[in-house]
Scaffold this active site. Structure first.
Site, mmCIF file in Angstrom:
data_model
loop_
_atom_site.group_PDB
_atom_site.id
_atom_site.type_symbol
_atom_site.label_atom_id
_atom_site.label_comp_id
_atom_site.label_asym_id
_atom_site.label_seq_id
_atom_site.Cartn_x
_atom_site.Cartn_y
_atom_site.Cartn_z
ATOM 1 N N PHE A 109 -9.484 -14.377 -28.069
ATOM 2 C CA PHE A 109 -10.902 -14.720 -28.211
ATOM 3 C C PHE A 109 -11.007 -16.117 -28.830
ATOM 4 O O PHE A 109 -10.239 -16.444 -29.748
ATOM 5 C CB PHE A 109 -11.581 -13.682 -29.109
ATOM 6 C CG PHE A 109 -13.072 -13.761 -29.079
ATOM 7 C CD1 PHE A 109 -13.781 -13.343 -27.967
ATOM 8 C CD2 PHE A 109 -13.779 -14.286 -30.154
ATOM 9 C CE1 PHE A 109 -15.169 -13.417 -27.924
ATOM 10 C CE2 PHE A 109 -15.161 -14.367 -30.125
ATOM 11 C CZ PHE A 109 -15.860 -13.938 -29.007
ATOM 12 N N ASP A 159 -5.878 -8.427 -33.436
ATOM 13 C CA ASP A 159 -7.342 -8.365 -33.501
ATOM 14 C C ASP A 159 -7.765 -7.223 -32.584
ATOM 15 O O ASP A 159 -7.462 -7.240 -31.380
ATOM 16 C CB ASP A 159 -7.948 -9.696 -33.055
ATOM 17 C CG ASP A 159 -9.476 -9.680 -33.128
ATOM 18 O OD1 ASP A 159 -10.085 -8.596 -33.056
ATOM 19 O OD2 ASP A 159 -10.067 -10.775 -33.240
ATOM 20 N N LYS A 200 -19.108 -4.026 -32.038
ATOM 21 C CA LYS A 200 -18.932 -3.782 -30.602
ATOM 22 C C LYS A 200 -18.909 -2.264 -30.367
ATOM 23 O O LYS A 200 -19.921 -1.604 -30.577
ATOM 24 C CB LYS A 200 -17.675 -4.501 -30.117
ATOM 25 C CG LYS A 200 -17.833 -6.026 -30.241
ATOM 26 C CD LYS A 200 -16.577 -6.759 -29.795
ATOM 27 C CE LYS A 200 -16.710 -8.246 -30.036
ATOM 28 N NZ LYS A 200 -17.656 -8.897 -29.106
ATOM 29 N N ARG A 231 -19.265 -9.093 -16.743
ATOM 30 C CA ARG A 231 -18.551 -8.074 -17.541
ATOM 31 C C ARG A 231 -19.395 -6.812 -17.667
ATOM 32 O O ARG A 231 -20.596 -6.893 -17.967
ATOM 33 C CB ARG A 231 -18.300 -8.596 -18.956
ATOM 34 C CG ARG A 231 -17.506 -9.877 -19.038
ATOM 35 C CD ARG A 231 -17.006 -10.098 -20.461
ATOM 36 N NE ARG A 231 -18.083 -9.908 -21.455
ATOM 37 C CZ ARG A 231 -17.873 -9.731 -22.743
ATOM 38 N NH1 ARG A 231 -16.623 -9.720 -23.213
ATOM 39 N NH2 ARG A 231 -18.878 -9.584 -23.586
#
Lengths: 388, 388
Positions: free
Chosen positions: A122, A191, A217, A364
């Site tokens: 990321f 992560d 998330k 996505r």
């Protein structure tokens, strides 16, 4: 030929179907963006208002009488179950980026050598790793994701990677990469932002050294929810937090001018915990106590597999599936590549299918197993097919 | 001889008297611990619930449609007015400790030389400064608070101090110390946690280089509220954030692998802003729009002066006043030294006077000008006098 009835049938047999009602979701919306921001669980509002009541009634005494001071460890305990981590190895604190700085900085204090990561990481992780490399005088090596495992060789001190790629949904083989890092005496920092909550991770069993992740998330903690950090019990008494702060002190309320690190995971704290937001996250994590991660992962795989099969059936040749086809190599999202991805995402929103776009051409679709049904997937792919 | 009637008379003439009703405070409590944790303002609960509604209705779109993404700058704008700072110089982010690490680390990137602070600094600041000194290879010099100004000499690169001492309420002369730092080409970093909101500060007029502070004391943002960081416009385009993160990027949503710092104060951001807590702080700061800081400071001085005068009248010889007698040298709290300070604070709580204790023998009384009356001060000192 997969039909809507097939999907309805899968939903009838879904052991997680009853959990959808726990979420506050707008009517008529298929929410495929829980990989960016999870929706609120019912009960979070009440918990937040309870904290506001405690604040107005107990004022400063709330820290002890309402146990606000224990929130970071309480949230940590819930996360330990979700991450397959040892007791006392996770604490809720700071943002993911700040935690990654602390984790990789702490790793650089423990070991010599370069820092290795991959281009699929990321962006904020790449920026943080650049900061750590500059500050600790290490080289930062960035390789293609497919080469990460092979690129681990003597001279690498720290390997830092994100388990599931936010863009493609590609999943790194955590076990193999961690094992190879250890083979070469490197520390492994994961992560887990795009994987925690939707699959079994096994931080303890896989002997991961350090890990970080975000709360907003798949963990549904709320916009910008506090993040977490994991330190293996093997390292807890040898590790130094590169940002010493009063909540990482052994006795913060002694107000001593000398820093004495807390024992265990608490030394990875820095400043005062953010009670209102942390209470929201704490409540959000409660749902994992009711269902085991194998069942969550099974549902996730079923949704992702169905999405990909339906794309093959309905959209063959019109879009490219960026997500790996091997279930072991993917997370809980599907990414499609098509020229008009940006427009597709806006058009989908018009018909109540919320997904997202990553420049220049990726659409996505996050498939959160608690509140997405197989029929939702059918409807979403039908809508995509109509619009492309 | 100061009487209760004198105090009631002062309250009748108090131009800030009407503001007390804006706070949610328990009946029958005199809350003298707003220097540790401010109480909630009416309206905060509604604002927090509004954000929870936005989250459930707008989901990911809340970041733009509900302008969550602008919260750190919006809170920053309110803080600029409170701190006497230039437009675009303050942003709400992270905890105070993490912000101090970023501020002093950034200063060390800009200038050579040692780091100077004083023993009166808040413990977390001392711990953070130790971390920065170790990481940047600088010496950390710690002197007595009274010697801070004189200790600034060539070879000092950064002076870092807290304007008001949490323990004694002693106030540093921000203007003189900042001027002397600049005379020797040092950068000046102030922690305003114990002064912001209760006095005029003038970061811009005094040419302070960097500053940080917390949101939960006199700013009433809630337990563990997000903190803030100030960078003088003189430095904004030359400064590097030692923790590069995606929200400090010029275009975070391009997801570029290369870090390009945002222009202006936004480059001091790191991770995703915590929306729920930041919205609470935003609402809490609204009250400063209604009243100017000179009036707030006048009320604060009146309360502090009255408290000290009443202690002289009622408790002479039984306690020591730790707070300086010169109004220009103190903040908005009074600290008393007595052997049984810990017991006094517990006994006071029994009769509804909430203050706090700092080991081994300090009793602290925070006099927040928005919701404390002169009569409260009279009652509090009467209760102390009865118990000592």
């Amino acid at each position: 030929m997969i039909t809507r009835e097939d999907c309805e049938d899968l939903d009838r047999k879904d052991p997680l179907a009853h959990l959808r009602e726990r979420f506050e979701l707008p009517e008529g919306v298929i929410y495929l963006d829980g990989n960016s921001l999870g929706p609120p669980l019912r009960g979070v509002r009440e918990r937040v208002n309870q904290v506001l009541d405690e604040w107005s009634q107990d004022l400063i005494a709330g820290w002890w009488d309402r146990e606000w001071v224990d929130l970071p460890l309480r949230v940590g305990r819930r996360l330990e179950a979700i991450l397959g981590a040892e007791a006392g190895s996770v604490i809720c604190t700071d943002s993911t980026s700040v935690n990654l700085y602390k984790a990789v900085g702490a790793a650089c204090i423990l070991v010599e050598g370069d820092i290795l990561t991959d281009r699929g990481n990321f962006p904020t992780c790449l920026y943080v790793l650049e900061s750590v490399a500059a500050r600790w005088g290490r080289q930062l090596l960035v390789v293609d994701p497919e080469q990460l495992e092979d690129a681990i060789h003597p001279g690498i001190g720290v390997v830092a990677a994100t388990q599931v790629d936010y863009r493609s949904g590609r999943r790194h083989l955590l076990e193999a990469i961690t094992r190879r890092a250890h083979l070469h005496q490197a520390l492994m920092v994961w992560d887990l932002s795009h994987s925690a909550g939707v699959m079994e991770i096994g931080l303890g069993a896989e002997e991961v050294d350090l890990a970080v992740g975000c709360g907003y998330k798949y963990l549904n903690g709320g916009p910008g929810a506090p993040a977490y950090i994991y330190v293996s019990p093997r390292w807890q008494d040898r590790i130094s937090n590169p940002i010493q702060g009063w909540f990482g002190h052994a006795r913060p309320f002694d107000f001593s001018p000398q820093f004495v690190p807390a024992s265990g995971i608490e030394r990875m704290r820095v400043g005062t915990p953010d009670v209102i937001s942390m209470a929201a996250l704490e409540r959000s994590l409660q749902i994992w106590e009711e269902v085991d991660l194998a069942a969550i992962r099974a549902k996730s795989e079923s949704l992702v597999g169905l999405f990909i099969d339906l794309v093959a059936q309905e959209l063959s040749g019109r879009v490219e599936v960026l997500t790996p086809l091997d279930p072991a190599r993917r997370g809980s999202q599907v990414s499609l590549v098509l020229d008009e991805a940006g427009r597709l995402i806006s058009d989908l929103a018009e018909v109540g299918v919320i997904a997202d776009f990553r420049t220049p051409n990726v659409a996505r679709f996050g498939l959160a197993p608690f509140y997405i049904t197989h029929t939702d997937v059918f409807e979403a792919v039908a809508a995509i097919s109509k619009l492309v």
